[in-house]
Design a protein around this motif. Structure first.
Motif, PDB file in Angstrom:
ATOM      1  N   ILE A  71      36.988  38.705  33.519  1.00 43.76           N
ATOM      2  CA  ILE A  71      37.675  37.898  34.312  1.00 43.76           C
ATOM      3  C   ILE A  71      38.679  36.318  34.357  1.00 43.76           C
ATOM      4  N   PHE A  72      37.104  35.861  33.115  1.00 41.98           N
ATOM      5  CA  PHE A  72      37.867  34.321  32.470  1.00 41.98           C
ATOM      6  C   PHE A  72      39.256  34.785  32.102  1.00 41.98           C
ATOM      7  N   SER A  73      40.156  35.942  31.479  1.00 42.13           N
ATOM      8  CA  SER A  73      41.019  35.953  31.206  1.00 42.13           C
ATOM      9  C   SER A  73      41.904  35.645  32.015  1.00 42.13           C
ATOM     10  N   VAL A  74      41.914  36.379  33.422  1.00 39.39           N
ATOM     11  CA  VAL A  74      42.948  36.582  34.761  1.00 39.39           C
ATOM     12  C   VAL A  74      42.269  35.091  35.346  1.00 39.39           C
ATOM     13  N   VAL A  75      41.174  33.993  35.121  1.00 38.66           N
ATOM     14  CA  VAL A  75      40.916  33.174  35.570  1.00 38.66           C
ATOM     15  C   VAL A  75      41.935  31.882  35.142  1.00 38.66           C
ATOM     16  N   THR A  76      42.018  32.077  34.076  1.00 36.30           N
ATOM     17  CA  THR A  76      43.179  31.579  32.627  1.00 36.30           C
ATOM     18  C   THR A  76      44.272  31.883  33.061  1.00 36.30           C
ATOM     19  N   ASP A  77      44.501  32.433  33.495  1.00 35.20           N
ATOM     20  CA  ASP A  77      46.226  33.288  33.697  1.00 35.20           C
ATOM     21  C   ASP A  77      46.430  32.664  35.238  1.00 35.20           C
ATOM     22  N   SER A  78      47.736  31.971  34.397  1.00 34.41           N
ATOM     23  CA  SER A  78      49.059  31.822  35.535  1.00 34.41           C
ATOM     24  C   SER A  78      49.397  32.198  36.708  1.00 34.41           C
ATOM     25  N   THR A  79      49.513  34.240  36.067  1.00 35.45           N
ATOM     26  CA  THR A  79      50.169  35.069  37.068  1.00 35.45           C
ATOM     27  C   THR A  79      48.622  35.364  38.306  1.00 35.45           C
ATOM     28  N   ASN A  80      47.541  34.393  37.967  1.00 41.81           N
ATOM     29  CA  ASN A  80      46.611  34.865  38.918  1.00 41.81           C
ATOM     30  C   ASN A  80      45.815  34.020  39.833  1.00 41.81           C
ATOM     31  N   ALA A  81      46.601  32.832  39.621  1.00 45.67           N
ATOM     32  CA  ALA A  81      46.300  31.791  40.461  1.00 45.67           C
ATOM     33  C   ALA A  81      45.554  31.572  41.731  1.00 45.67           C
ATOM     34  N   ALA A  82      46.027  32.157  42.229  1.00 44.81           N
ATOM     35  CA  ALA A  82      46.484  32.512  43.965  1.00 44.81           C
ATOM     36  C   ALA A  82      44.997  33.557  44.618  1.00 44.81           C
ATOM     37  N   GLN A  83      43.934  34.151  43.132  1.00 45.71           N
ATOM     38  CA  GLN A  83      42.806  34.490  43.618  1.00 45.71           C
ATOM     39  C   GLN A  83      41.372  33.522  43.193  1.00 45.71           C
ATOM     40  N   LEU A  84      41.849  32.723  42.663  1.00 45.63           N
ATOM     41  CA  LEU A  84      40.131  31.794  42.300  1.00 45.63           C
ATOM     42  C   LEU A  84      39.239  32.105  42.846  1.00 45.63           C
ATOM     43  N   SER A  85      39.643  31.921  44.422  1.00 42.90           N
ATOM     44  CA  SER A  85      38.598  32.494  45.558  1.00 42.90           C
ATOM     45  C   SER A  85      37.322  33.048  45.421  1.00 42.90           C
ATOM     46  N   ASN A  86      37.908  34.592  45.164  1.00 44.74           N
ATOM     47  CA  ASN A  86      37.375  35.565  44.929  1.00 44.74           C
ATOM     48  C   ASN A  86      36.902  35.226  43.051  1.00 44.74           C
ATOM     49  N   GLN A  87      37.443  34.799  42.625  1.00 50.39           N
ATOM     50  CA  GLN A  87      37.341  35.113  40.711  1.00 50.39           C
ATOM     51  C   GLN A  87      36.011  33.733  40.637  1.00 50.39           C
ATOM     52  N   SER A  88      35.947  33.226  41.285  1.00 50.46           N
ATOM     53  CA  SER A  88      34.551  32.274  41.500  1.00 50.46           C
ATOM     54  C   SER A  88      34.023  33.248  41.822  1.00 50.46           C
ATOM     55  N   LYS A  89      33.775  33.503  43.214  1.00 49.28           N
ATOM     56  CA  LYS A  89      32.534  33.994  43.810  1.00 49.28           C
ATOM     57  C   LYS A  89      32.048  35.110  42.948  1.00 49.28           C
ATOM     58  N   VAL A  90      33.022  35.892  41.436  1.00 52.16           N
ATOM     59  CA  VAL A  90      32.083  37.081  41.032  1.00 52.16           C
ATOM     60  C   VAL A  90      32.024  36.046  39.446  1.00 52.16           C
ATOM     61  N   LEU A  91      32.513  35.259  38.980  1.00 52.56           N
ATOM     62  CA  LEU A  91      31.517  34.478  38.463  1.00 52.56           C
ATOM     63  C   LEU A  91      30.288  33.884  38.756  1.00 52.56           C
ATOM     64  N   ALA A  92      30.719  32.524  39.458  1.00 46.90           N
ATOM     65  CA  ALA A  92      29.258  32.462  40.367  1.00 46.90           C
ATOM     66  C   ALA A  92      27.983  33.677  40.422  1.00 46.90           C
ATOM     67  N   TYR A  93      28.268  34.409  40.968  1.00 46.75           N
ATOM     68  CA  TYR A  93      27.603  35.545  40.878  1.00 46.75           C
ATOM     69  C   TYR A  93      26.858  35.820  39.528  1.00 46.75           C
ATOM     70  N   MET A  94      27.622  36.202  38.558  1.00 51.15           N
ATOM     71  CA  MET A  94      27.397  37.056  37.450  1.00 51.15           C
ATOM     72  C   MET A  94      26.566  35.509  36.201  1.00 51.15           C
ATOM     73  N   PHE A  95      27.051  34.315  36.635  1.00 50.82           N
ATOM     74  CA  PHE A  95      26.040  33.649  36.026  1.00 50.82           C
ATOM     75  C   PHE A  95      24.968  33.482  36.853  1.00 50.82           C
ATOM     76  N   SER A  96      24.730  33.455  37.935  1.00 48.50           N
ATOM     77  CA  SER A  96      23.088  33.808  38.792  1.00 48.50           C
ATOM     78  C   SER A  96      22.896  34.345  38.227  1.00 48.50           C
ATOM     79  N   LEU A  97      22.811  35.865  37.882  1.00 54.94           N
ATOM     80  CA  LEU A  97      22.459  36.271  37.750  1.00 54.94           C
ATOM     81  C   LEU A  97      21.475  36.584  36.064  1.00 54.94           C
ATOM     82  N   VAL A  98      22.515  36.360  35.497  1.00 53.52           N
ATOM     83  CA  VAL A  98      21.831  35.518  34.441  1.00 53.52           C
ATOM     84  C   VAL A  98      20.986  34.343  34.385  1.00 53.52           C
ATOM     85  N   GLU A  99      21.086  33.002  34.646  1.00 48.15           N
ATOM     86  CA  GLU A  99      20.090  31.459  35.264  1.00 48.15           C
ATOM     87  C   GLU A  99      19.183  33.179  35.273  1.00 48.15           C
TER      88      GLU A  99
END
Length: 200
Positions: A51-79
């Protein structure tokens, strides 16, 4: 799992969105299940890294909304300690007490390795924000976008794609508001432009 990763790394937007939606739904459906801890031990860090490799890749910038949802959920699971099985080898990391500390260290190391031009404080503040903002989707997305801007500014890249999704949503809302206004005033719209749904 490989096919889901392939999908969310895809450059075609609809394929990437399907992959991100699938991984988010899968993680949500695993929550509280007996197999969840085994799944997390096997795939959690792998998903996080991709997910981080996709988030930081300039070719996938348009999916930031969905990428952030996945990352937020993953970090909330850990927290929230829902990922209770250790994600790390305790012999290799004797100074790490739990998954929260390990994922924090893992993410910082991952980003420092990928972006050596960033200062340690930038990475540290970013990772702290991933935990602090994971319950507020909009704030989390902005935090992620700010970090991407820092990365791109250091690399001298174009930043225009980062705001494309929000701009599109604003334009659609403006068009809907304009149409609603035009429908309220008789005679503004041509009778041929008015659909049956508008007449109701």
């Amino acid at each position: 799992m490989d096919s889901i990763v392939w999908a969310f790394k895809h450059t075609m937007r609809n394929v990437a969105d399907t992959g991100l939606t699938t991984v988010l739904t899968m993680l949500q459906n695993l929550d509280g299940k007996d197999v969840a801890q085994s799944f997390y031990q096997t795939y959690f860090l792998n998903i996080l890294q991709h997910i981080f490799s996709v988030v930081t890749d300039s070719t996938n910038a348009a999916q930031l909304s969905n990428q952030s949802k996945v990352l937020a959920y993953m970090f909330s699971l850990v927290e929230q300690k829902k990922v209770s099985a250790p994600l790390y080898n305790q012999a290799e990391y004797p100074d790490v007490s739990d998954n929260v500390a390990f994922v924090k260290k893992y993410t910082q190391d991952l980003l420092k390795k990928a972006f050596p031009n960033l200062q340690e404080m930038q990475v540290s503040v970013f990772v702290e924000g991933l935990y602090a903002l994971n319950q507020d989707t909009a704030a989390f997305r902005e935090h992620l976008r700010d970090f991407i801007v820092q990365i791109k500014e250091c690399a001298g890249e174009d930043l225009t794609d980062l705001y494309l999704q929000e701009k599109k949503e604003q334009l659609l809302q403006a068009a809907a508001a304009k149409l609603k206004y035009q429908m309220m005033v008789p005679g503004i719209l041509n009778p041929h432009e008015v659909t049956e749904e508008m007449n109701d």
